[in-house]
Design an enzyme around this catalytic site. Structure first.
Site, PDB file in Angstrom:
ATOM      1  N   SER A 277       0.827  -1.205   0.000  1.00  0.00           N
ATOM      2  CA  SER A 277       0.000   0.000   0.000  1.00  0.00           C
ATOM      3  C   SER A 277       0.866   1.262   0.000  1.00  0.00           C
ATOM      4  CB  SER A 277      -0.946  -0.047   1.206  1.00  0.00           C
ATOM      5  OG  SER A 277      -1.922   0.950   1.121  1.00  0.00           O
TER       6      SER A 277
ATOM      7  N   HIS B  36      -2.641  -1.349  -4.591  1.00  0.00           N
ATOM      8  CA  HIS B  36      -4.109  -1.337  -4.698  1.00  0.00           C
ATOM      9  C   HIS B  36      -4.607   0.106  -4.658  1.00  0.00           C
ATOM     10  CE1 HIS B  36      -4.619  -0.294  -0.469  1.00  0.00           C
ATOM     11  NE2 HIS B  36      -3.769  -1.261  -0.150  1.00  0.00           N
TER      12      HIS B  36
END
Length: 226
Positions: free
Chosen positions: A110, A133
């Site tokens: 992330s 993501h």
């Protein structure tokens, strides 16, 4: 001597940092760790391992200001966390004039992506992973176009930073972010060590020995070019 050891042990315990200077090259290296969840303006659960940006930012300022420190090595094993805090740390690392090398151990997921690429050169161990993501919102989300635009702008800041500090294009990062085939109940991509290098996200597969050797080279190159 004993007092110095006690101070170092306390520094490791409280901030996950330590000074490395007993090497053959006699270079003074500042070791920083980014582990667990990146904590932002709100404190997370007391049982969760965290990296606090209010600890790292002053330490990075010290790295830049301290003439004895020649370079910085960043070890990462993080699942991500607060986007603003993560980007603040990444920008701070990228702005330092001293040579820097990052090493992904375990994972840098992330917002850990920008942190991993913020150094001058990046490594990942063969079993390490990068998870890319879309930006998620954990707070109240108002279902209007302005909310979507705000998240889109934040995501663009992340993808631009990564592309500016690595060898992957912003378009390719966005493609990996929206892959629906790899993550259960989510979209995104998991890249293991070699895959992260092949995509251009990380510079090289390697471990501690390779990371320190590279940092020594960068320090010596900087000295020669002065």
């Amino acid at each position: 001597m004993e007092e110095n050891i006690e101070n170092q042990n306390e520094e490791i315990k409280e901030m996950g940092t330590v000074s490395l200077s007993h090497n053959k090259k006699q270079h003074h290296i500042q070791l920083l760790t980014i582990i667990g969840e990146i904590e932002g303006h709100e404190a997370v659960s007391g049982s969760t391992k965290t990296t606090k940006y209010e600890h790292l930012l002053p330490k990075l300022a010290e790295v830049e200001d301290n003439r004895e420190i020649e370079g910085v090595l960043i070890l990462l094993n993080t699942l991500g966390g607060d986007v603003e805090a993560g980007l603040a740390i990444a920008e701070m690392i990228a702005s330092i004039s001293k040579p820097s090398v990052s090493l992904v151990l375990g994972g840098s997921h992330s917002i850990g992506g920008p942190l991993a690429v913020s150094a001058d050169y990046s490594y990942i161990v063969p079993s390490g992973t990068m998870v890319i993501h879309p930006v998620r919102s954990s707070g109240t989300f108002i279902g209007v176009m302005q909310s979507f635009k705000n998240i889109e702008k934040t995501q663009n800041r992340i993808t631009k930073f990564i592309s500016d500090h690595s060898n992957i294009t912003q378009k390719r990062i966005e493609e990996l972010m929206l892959d629906p085939t790899q993550l259960v109940k989510d979209v995104g991509t998991i890249l293991e060590g070699k895959e992260a290098v092949e995509e251009g996200l990380i510079d090289e597969v390697g471990g501690m020995a390779q990371a320190l050797k590279k940092l020594y080279e960068l320090i010596e190159n900087q000295v020669e070019n002065k």
